[in-house]
Scaffold this active site. Structure first.
Site, mmCIF file in Angstrom:
data_model
loop_
_atom_site.group_PDB
_atom_site.id
_atom_site.type_symbol
_atom_site.label_atom_id
_atom_site.label_comp_id
_atom_site.label_asym_id
_atom_site.label_seq_id
_atom_site.Cartn_x
_atom_site.Cartn_y
_atom_site.Cartn_z
ATOM 1 C CG ASN A 144 -3.593 2.714 3.775
ATOM 2 O OD1 ASN A 144 -4.018 2.505 2.647
ATOM 3 N ND2 ASN A 144 -3.314 3.913 4.215
ATOM 4 C CD GLU A 242 -5.462 11.544 -3.455
ATOM 5 O OE1 GLU A 242 -4.668 12.091 -2.665
ATOM 6 O OE2 GLU A 242 -6.507 12.092 -3.842
ATOM 7 C CB CYS A 276 -2.274 8.645 3.285
ATOM 8 S SG CYS A 276 -4.042 8.924 3.207
ATOM 9 C CD GLU A 451 -8.596 9.385 -5.330
ATOM 10 O OE1 GLU A 451 -7.991 9.166 -4.271
ATOM 11 O OE2 GLU A 451 -8.979 8.499 -6.109
HETATM 12 P P1 NAP Z 1 2.896 0.953 -2.586
HETATM 13 O O1 NAP Z 1 3.977 0.019 -2.242
HETATM 14 O O2 NAP Z 1 3.206 2.113 -3.430
HETATM 15 O O3 NAP Z 1 1.723 0.075 -3.203
HETATM 16 C C1 NAP Z 1 0.488 0.608 -3.593
HETATM 17 C C2 NAP Z 1 -0.090 -0.220 -4.714
HETATM 18 O O4 NAP Z 1 0.761 -0.117 -5.874
HETATM 19 C C3 NAP Z 1 -0.188 -1.707 -4.410
HETATM 20 O O5 NAP Z 1 -1.328 -2.227 -5.045
HETATM 21 C C4 NAP Z 1 1.075 -2.238 -5.078
HETATM 22 O O6 NAP Z 1 1.023 -3.617 -5.351
HETATM 23 C C5 NAP Z 1 1.121 -1.410 -6.333
HETATM 24 N N1 NAP Z 1 2.422 -1.310 -6.993
HETATM 25 C C6 NAP Z 1 3.660 -1.515 -6.475
HETATM 26 N N2 NAP Z 1 4.603 -1.322 -7.423
HETATM 27 C C7 NAP Z 1 3.963 -0.985 -8.565
HETATM 28 C C8 NAP Z 1 4.394 -0.662 -9.898
HETATM 29 N N3 NAP Z 1 5.680 -0.635 -10.238
HETATM 30 N N4 NAP Z 1 3.451 -0.356 -10.822
HETATM 31 C C9 NAP Z 1 2.143 -0.361 -10.492
HETATM 32 N N5 NAP Z 1 1.683 -0.674 -9.257
HETATM 33 C C10 NAP Z 1 2.576 -0.971 -8.301
HETATM 34 O O7 NAP Z 1 2.236 1.562 -1.279
HETATM 35 P P2 NAP Z 1 2.015 0.793 0.083
HETATM 36 O O8 NAP Z 1 3.289 0.821 0.820
HETATM 37 O O9 NAP Z 1 1.342 -0.487 -0.142
HETATM 38 O O10 NAP Z 1 0.915 1.769 0.753
HETATM 39 C C11 NAP Z 1 1.188 2.710 1.696
HETATM 40 C C12 NAP Z 1 1.421 4.076 1.059
HETATM 41 O O11 NAP Z 1 0.216 4.565 0.487
HETATM 42 C C13 NAP Z 1 1.842 5.130 2.057
HETATM 43 O O12 NAP Z 1 2.864 5.907 1.518
HETATM 44 C C14 NAP Z 1 0.575 5.958 2.235
HETATM 45 O O13 NAP Z 1 0.799 7.270 2.694
HETATM 46 C C15 NAP Z 1 0.004 5.919 0.867
HETATM 47 N N6 NAP Z 1 -1.419 6.250 0.892
HETATM 48 C C16 NAP Z 1 -1.814 7.454 0.387
HETATM 49 C C17 NAP Z 1 -3.142 7.823 0.428
HETATM 50 C C18 NAP Z 1 -3.589 9.147 -0.102
HETATM 51 O O14 NAP Z 1 -4.783 9.286 -0.367
HETATM 52 N N7 NAP Z 1 -2.720 10.127 -0.282
HETATM 53 C C19 NAP Z 1 -4.087 6.939 0.962
HETATM 54 C C20 NAP Z 1 -3.653 5.726 1.485
HETATM 55 C C21 NAP Z 1 -2.314 5.392 1.421
HETATM 56 P P3 NAP Z 1 1.572 -4.683 -4.256
HETATM 57 O O15 NAP Z 1 0.691 -4.613 -3.093
HETATM 58 O O16 NAP Z 1 1.425 -5.962 -4.930
HETATM 59 O O17 NAP Z 1 2.975 -4.281 -3.950
#
Ligand code: NAP
Ligand code: MG
Length: 470
Positions: A144, A242, A276, A451
């Site tokens: 994102n 995060e 997020c 962070e």
């Molecule tokens: P995600 O599915 O958890 O993916 C995040 C990252 O983790 C991607 O690079 C993903 O690779 C990788 N990943 C997936 N499964 C994994 C595993 N088993 N082991 C290690 N890495 C793995 O999250 P998303 O849906 O892409 O992102 C949106 C989420 O991020 C939302 O919940 C949002 O709130 C959160 N977010 C939080 C913050 C914060 O600072 N709190 C900031 C931005 C976003 P792939 O892309 O290849 O699946």
């Protein structure tokens, strides 16, 4: 992939496609990294570590300063790449790239603040607290905000003398790869920052499991965060998480309505709702709810949807088909169960791609998934409340605790809400803004650790206490 300063293919030769979420068109084909590629990246990071760890913080900061300068020179081209792979409007992509340069500059400036401490405990007893690098570290980032989150991790990690292997999201790896290239142009020695592209369940998981990785900084969903934490437990790796959020925005009866409506629209529909800290639940005092809703719908109706590269576009597509289906499923379920009233949007514009209309849902049932889950797209659930007390109680009724905003002119409301809201960040009369100078992170299931700010230097280093008696 970028390993030991070189762009390389995957050892097994597999590739995957990155596509434009507005058209489905293929933008690039990249190496699909596997366990062996992760191992090669960690080898490179391990070899490069001692030389870098031995340099002064000021020396390391020079690289960050040069990187920030190059990023600024290339804002237009980096922003286009970001829009192509991620979908966001070019204006938002431009903001994100500028913000990325700001983060590198901020940490470069902290180079001089990074000092060991000295304490005289007693006349014959001295103590030092040395800040030492942790070692080879891993960063896993989502799609994102792929540029900004790259900087949030790479800048403090490198300043503290660590080496890093980064796994970008599979749907937005091009901007992180370009930024890693820029750090090398800026003088970063090879091997210190390696990027393994591919999927989370293969490359991501292999990286988190790698025995030699001493710290993992992960940004993504709460589900994946839980998995990362469990894997890290095996070797007591340092972990920063995060994770997801479901930020409440509370509008009190005395709020400046125009500002609050503008804040809600930016807070919810920026980046097509995929932030997020987006406004994910809106609590509005009943005395102003009708007028607020009227102005909100009016403003949402003016959001032009389109390809991020078109100048008129105010909101782009969702990043992936999965994200689109999830959002569509939540709104369809709301209609079927009659657990809310869709008063604007709630459908797909006939444009192809992963577009979904900006949507507002009122009369939301208390048990609706729109309130209990993280809604990662352009859908705003609006709830009427009778007073601030009810708003705070309902805001806290969530497993998440990332951000929260309160819109009021009343100082005692501000104090009350600030004290009671369960959140890592509270905004008063604004939402979304996250400057690099102050700590950022979540409470409850929104994360672990912080962070940004000077606090990030502690999270990327180990304190070693030395006691000396003469
Ligand atoms: P995600 O599915 O958890 O993916 C995040 C990252 O983790 C991607 O690079 C993903 O690779 C990788 N990943 C997936 N499964 C994994 C595993 N088993 N082991 C290690 N890495 C793995 O999250 P998303 O849906 O892409 O992102 C949106 C989420 O991020 C939302 O919940 C949002 O709130 C959160 N977010 C939080 C913050 C914060 O600072 N709190 C900031 C931005 C976003 P792939 O892309 O290849 O699946
Ligand atoms: Mg995912």
């Amino acid at each position: 992939m970028l390993i030991n300063g070189e762009r390389v293919g995957a050892i097994e030769g597999r590739t995957f496609a990155v596509s434009d979420p507005a058209t489905g068109e293929m933008v690039a084909s990249l190496p699909f990294g596997g366990v062996e590629d992760v191992r090669a990246a960690v080898d490179a990071a391990e070899t490069a570590l001692p030389g870098w760890a031995g340099r002064s913080p000021r020396d390391r900061a020079h690289v960050l300063t040069s990187a920030a300068r190059i990023i600024r020179e290339r804002v237009p081209v980096l922003a286009r790449t970001l829009t192509r792979e991620q979908g966001k409007p070019l204006r938002e992509a431009t903001d994100e790239i500028r913000g990325t340069a700001n983060v590198f500059e901020y940490y470069a400036g902290l180079g001089s603040a990074f000092r060991d401490e000295f304490h005289r405990i007693a006349p014959d007893l001295d103590a030092q607290v040395l800040r030492q690098p942790i070692g080879v570290c891993a960063a896993v980032i989502p799609w994102n905000m792929p540029a900004l989150l790259f900087a949030w991790k790479a800048a403090p990690a490198l300043l503290c003398g660590n080496s890093l292997v980064l796994k970008p999201a599979s749907t937005a790896p091009l901007t992180p790869l370009a930024l890693a290239g820029i750090l090398h142009e800026a003088g970063l020695p090879r091997g210190l920052l390696n990027v393994v592209t591919g999927s989370g369940d293969v490359a991501g998981e292999a990286l988190v499991r790698e025995r030699r990785v001493r710290k993992i900084s992960f940004t993504g969903s709460t589900g994946t965060g839980r998995r990362v934490l469990a894997l890290a437990a095996a070797e007591i790796k340092r972990v920063t998480l995060e994770l997801g959020g479901s930020d409440p925005m509370i509008v009190c009866e005395d709020a400046d309505l125009d500002r609050a409506v503008a804040g809600a629209v930016a807070g919810r529909y920026y980046n097509c709702g995929q932030v997020c800290t987006a406004v994910k639940r809106l609590f509005v005092h009943e005395a102003i709810a009708d007028e607020f809703t009227r102005r909100l719908v009016n403003s949402v109706g003016r959001l032009t949807i389109g390809h991020g590269l078109e100048p008129a576009t105010k909101m782009g597509p969702l990043n992936s088909i999965e994200a689109l289906e999830r959002i569509k499923g939540l709104v369809d379920e709301t209609r079927e169960r009659e657990s809310g009233r869709v008063i604007i949007g709630g459908g797909r514009p006939g444009k192809g791609g992963n577009f979904y209309e900006p949507t507002v849902v009122t009369d939301v049932a208390e048990d609706s998934r729109l309130l209990s889950e993280e809604v990662f797209g352009p859908v705003m659930p609006l709830v009427r409340v009778k007073d601030l007390d009810e708003a705070i109680a309902r805001a806290n009724r969530s497993p998440f605790g990332l951000g929260a905003s309160v819109w009021t002119r009343n100082p005692s409301y501000m104090r009350e809400a600030t004290r009671r809201l369960e959140a890592g960040i509270v905004w008063l009369n604004l939402h979304l803004k996250v400057p690099p100078e102050v700590p950022f992170g979540g409470t409850k299931q929104s994360g672990l650790g912080r962070e940004n700010g000077i606090q990030a230097l502690e999270a990327w280093s180990e304190a070693k206490t030395v006691l000396l008696r003469d």
